[in-house]
Motif scaffolding. Sequence first.
Motif, PDB file in Angstrom:
ATOM      1  N   VAL A  76      24.199 -24.182   6.534  1.00 51.04           N
ATOM      2  CA  VAL A  76      25.058 -25.157   6.997  1.00 51.04           C
ATOM      3  C   VAL A  76      25.100 -25.337   8.614  1.00 51.04           C
ATOM      4  O   VAL A  76      25.055 -24.225   9.454  1.00 51.04           O
ATOM      5  N   GLY A  77      25.340 -26.468   9.059  1.00 51.19           N
ATOM      6  CA  GLY A  77      25.119 -26.806  10.506  1.00 51.19           C
ATOM      7  C   GLY A  77      24.876 -28.268  10.535  1.00 51.19           C
ATOM      8  O   GLY A  77      24.682 -29.068   9.685  1.00 51.19           O
ATOM      9  N   ARG A  78      25.102 -28.548  11.987  1.00 54.66           N
ATOM     10  CA  ARG A  78      24.617 -27.753  13.151  1.00 54.66           C
ATOM     11  C   ARG A  78      25.912 -27.080  13.631  1.00 54.66           C
ATOM     12  O   ARG A  78      25.765 -25.968  14.179  1.00 54.66           O
ATOM     13  N   CYS A  79      27.085 -27.418  12.848  1.00 56.92           N
ATOM     14  CA  CYS A  79      28.391 -26.275  12.947  1.00 56.92           C
ATOM     15  C   CYS A  79      28.730 -25.835  11.841  1.00 56.92           C
ATOM     16  O   CYS A  79      29.320 -26.896  10.957  1.00 56.92           O
ATOM     17  N   ALA A  80      28.864 -24.767  11.378  1.00 56.29           N
ATOM     18  CA  ALA A  80      29.582 -24.262  10.313  1.00 56.29           C
ATOM     19  C   ALA A  80      30.943 -24.350  10.555  1.00 56.29           C
ATOM     20  O   ALA A  80      31.467 -24.315  11.491  1.00 56.29           O
ATOM     21  N   LYS A 111      26.157 -35.062   5.325  1.00 58.90           N
ATOM     22  CA  LYS A 111      24.567 -35.208   5.073  1.00 58.90           C
ATOM     23  C   LYS A 111      24.143 -34.536   6.193  1.00 58.90           C
ATOM     24  O   LYS A 111      23.181 -34.372   6.924  1.00 58.90           O
ATOM     25  N   GLY A 112      24.410 -33.270   6.393  1.00 56.24           N
ATOM     26  CA  GLY A 112      24.144 -32.204   7.202  1.00 56.24           C
ATOM     27  C   GLY A 112      22.967 -31.678   6.925  1.00 56.24           C
ATOM     28  O   GLY A 112      22.120 -31.959   5.953  1.00 56.24           O
ATOM     29  N   LEU A 113      22.536 -30.553   7.646  1.00 60.93           N
ATOM     30  CA  LEU A 113      21.083 -29.691   7.454  1.00 60.93           C
ATOM     31  C   LEU A 113      21.106 -29.238   5.909  1.00 60.93           C
ATOM     32  O   LEU A 113      20.039 -29.192   5.442  1.00 60.93           O
ATOM     33  N   ASP A 165      17.006 -14.760  10.278  1.00 62.70           N
ATOM     34  CA  ASP A 165      17.021 -14.882  11.840  1.00 62.70           C
ATOM     35  C   ASP A 165      16.970 -16.412  12.118  1.00 62.70           C
ATOM     36  O   ASP A 165      16.307 -17.065  11.793  1.00 62.70           O
ATOM     37  N   TYR A 166      18.047 -16.554  12.981  1.00 66.29           N
ATOM     38  CA  TYR A 166      18.148 -18.134  13.165  1.00 66.29           C
ATOM     39  C   TYR A 166      17.861 -18.462  14.800  1.00 66.29           C
ATOM     40  O   TYR A 166      18.000 -17.755  15.634  1.00 66.29           O
ATOM     41  N   SER A 167      17.275 -19.420  15.019  1.00 71.16           N
ATOM     42  CA  SER A 167      17.088 -20.196  16.367  1.00 71.16           C
ATOM     43  C   SER A 167      17.120 -21.563  16.267  1.00 71.16           C
ATOM     44  O   SER A 167      17.038 -22.279  15.405  1.00 71.16           O
ATOM     45  N   ALA A 168      17.656 -22.273  17.397  1.00 65.58           N
ATOM     46  CA  ALA A 168      17.816 -23.739  17.389  1.00 65.58           C
ATOM     47  C   ALA A 168      17.971 -23.863  18.835  1.00 65.58           C
ATOM     48  O   ALA A 168      18.312 -22.987  19.821  1.00 65.58           O
ATOM     49  N   GLU A 169      17.887 -25.122  19.183  1.00 67.64           N
ATOM     50  CA  GLU A 169      18.214 -25.881  20.578  1.00 67.64           C
ATOM     51  C   GLU A 169      18.167 -27.358  20.655  1.00 67.64           C
ATOM     52  O   GLU A 169      17.640 -27.905  19.529  1.00 67.64           O
ATOM     53  N   ALA A 170      18.793 -28.032  21.657  1.00 64.28           N
ATOM     54  CA  ALA A 170      18.929 -29.414  21.516  1.00 64.28           C
ATOM     55  C   ALA A 170      18.825 -29.914  22.826  1.00 64.28           C
ATOM     56  O   ALA A 170      18.610 -28.932  23.953  1.00 64.28           O
ATOM     57  N   ASP A 171      18.190 -31.142  23.083  1.00 63.23           N
ATOM     58  CA  ASP A 171      17.903 -31.464  24.378  1.00 63.23           C
ATOM     59  C   ASP A 171      19.098 -32.164  25.267  1.00 63.23           C
ATOM     60  O   ASP A 171      19.207 -32.810  26.401  1.00 63.23           O
ATOM     61  N   LEU A 178      25.643 -21.988  13.436  1.00 60.62           N
ATOM     62  CA  LEU A 178      24.788 -21.976  11.973  1.00 60.62           C
ATOM     63  C   LEU A 178      25.298 -20.744  11.106  1.00 60.62           C
ATOM     64  O   LEU A 178      25.685 -19.684  11.755  1.00 60.62           O
ATOM     65  N   THR A 179      25.249 -20.873   9.942  1.00 63.50           N
ATOM     66  CA  THR A 179      25.632 -19.702   9.051  1.00 63.50           C
ATOM     67  C   THR A 179      24.949 -19.821   7.522  1.00 63.50           C
ATOM     68  O   THR A 179      24.420 -21.173   7.334  1.00 63.50           O
ATOM     69  N   SER A 180      24.827 -19.083   6.685  1.00 68.88           N
ATOM     70  CA  SER A 180      24.472 -19.024   5.419  1.00 68.88           C
ATOM     71  C   SER A 180      25.791 -18.909   4.532  1.00 68.88           C
ATOM     72  O   SER A 180      26.627 -18.280   4.632  1.00 68.88           O
ATOM     73  N   HIS A 181      25.725 -19.800   3.369  1.00 71.02           N
ATOM     74  CA  HIS A 181      26.951 -20.079   2.743  1.00 71.02           C
ATOM     75  C   HIS A 181      26.409 -19.518   0.968  1.00 71.02           C
ATOM     76  O   HIS A 181      27.017 -20.212   0.074  1.00 71.02           O
ATOM     77  N   SER A 182      25.936 -18.420   1.114  1.00 66.77           N
ATOM     78  CA  SER A 182      25.724 -17.661  -0.370  1.00 66.77           C
ATOM     79  C   SER A 182      27.078 -17.298  -1.001  1.00 66.77           C
ATOM     80  O   SER A 182      27.904 -16.864   0.042  1.00 66.77           O
TER      81      SER A 182
END
Length: 346
Positions: A76-80, A111-113, A165-171, A178-182
């Motif tokens: 879930v994101g960009r913000c959990a 309609k997030g990630l 392992d998470y990685s992300a960036e924006a311009d 981010l997080t996992s929602h299991s």
Amino acid sequence: MALTLSQKQWVEPAFHRPVNLYQLGNSHGLSVTLADFGAAVWSIKAPGRDGIKDVTLNYQDKAQWLSNPYYFGVIVGRCANRIGQGRFALNDKSYQLDRNDGANHLHGGAKGLSTRFWDSWSWQLADRVGVTFVIASDDGDQGYPGNFKAQVSYSLNDAGELAIDYSAEADQDGPINLTSHSYFNLAGRGDVLGQELTLAANHYLAVDGGLIPTGALLAVAGTAMDFRRPKAIGLELEALPGGYDHFWVARDHKVAEPLLLATLRDPKSGRTLELLSTEPGVQFYSGNFLDGSLKGEQGDALIRHGGICLEPHIHPDAVNHPGFPSTLIKAHQPYRQRSLYRFSVT
């Protein structure tokens, strides 16, 4: 060591394209099924004293993964978690995010990630097998600033560790969290009220009626929020009318290497899950909104408290609380997170 990796496609008319499913396995019977829709965990099957059981919640009707009302398994994101009123200010500009939880923003928007197909590929090394998922999001998507891209890699080793392992960036400058929602149920079925939880945290965040942090950091000592020693989830649940859906604070900053945040154990089967993360805390949610109206993969109703979420990330609504660790990432600055889900039998 016998690590396995396989892939297949699943076709469901509700989806506009086939879903790619990947299965990772180790020599001890632990297996993880991942899907490119939502970069999701569809299943984790883990050994215990009673055999191998699926220890995550999922849907009997696989078409329900499309709407996924409970956010089972997805990234879930960009913000959990929640952002109050879906609003924040940054660089002298105000932003209005999608409001999909009453007046608030939840898990990246309606309609997030988690609601999209991610590109994906599998890979195998000598000591682990894995799958990498990548996705891009345009400037203004769900109200967030900047063109954004994220990569999430799952890997399984023979020691029973599932790493994310998470990685992300924006311009542009903006929040990323981010997080996992299991949802976990180490017994495989029924409720989780007798399962024992330990949280490595002395404090939790106070919340208002909409589950938005007030900014107050409260001590767990002497309250139903105290899980510093193993405690049955149901032991003091009645002290919270809505159940647990709070953020436990382990530290005031991210760390370079994963540290223990939570331990969940099912006394009957001996299955144990340890969660280690680079993140400063964890959202513990006791499955309060599961109402029995849908069925899980085994045909059982998805009942209230039928599973719990342990979501490692930075504090919810941090973008509106200067005293919290910051979720704001500068343009082209990398975001990183590493979380480990370690399964064993005791």
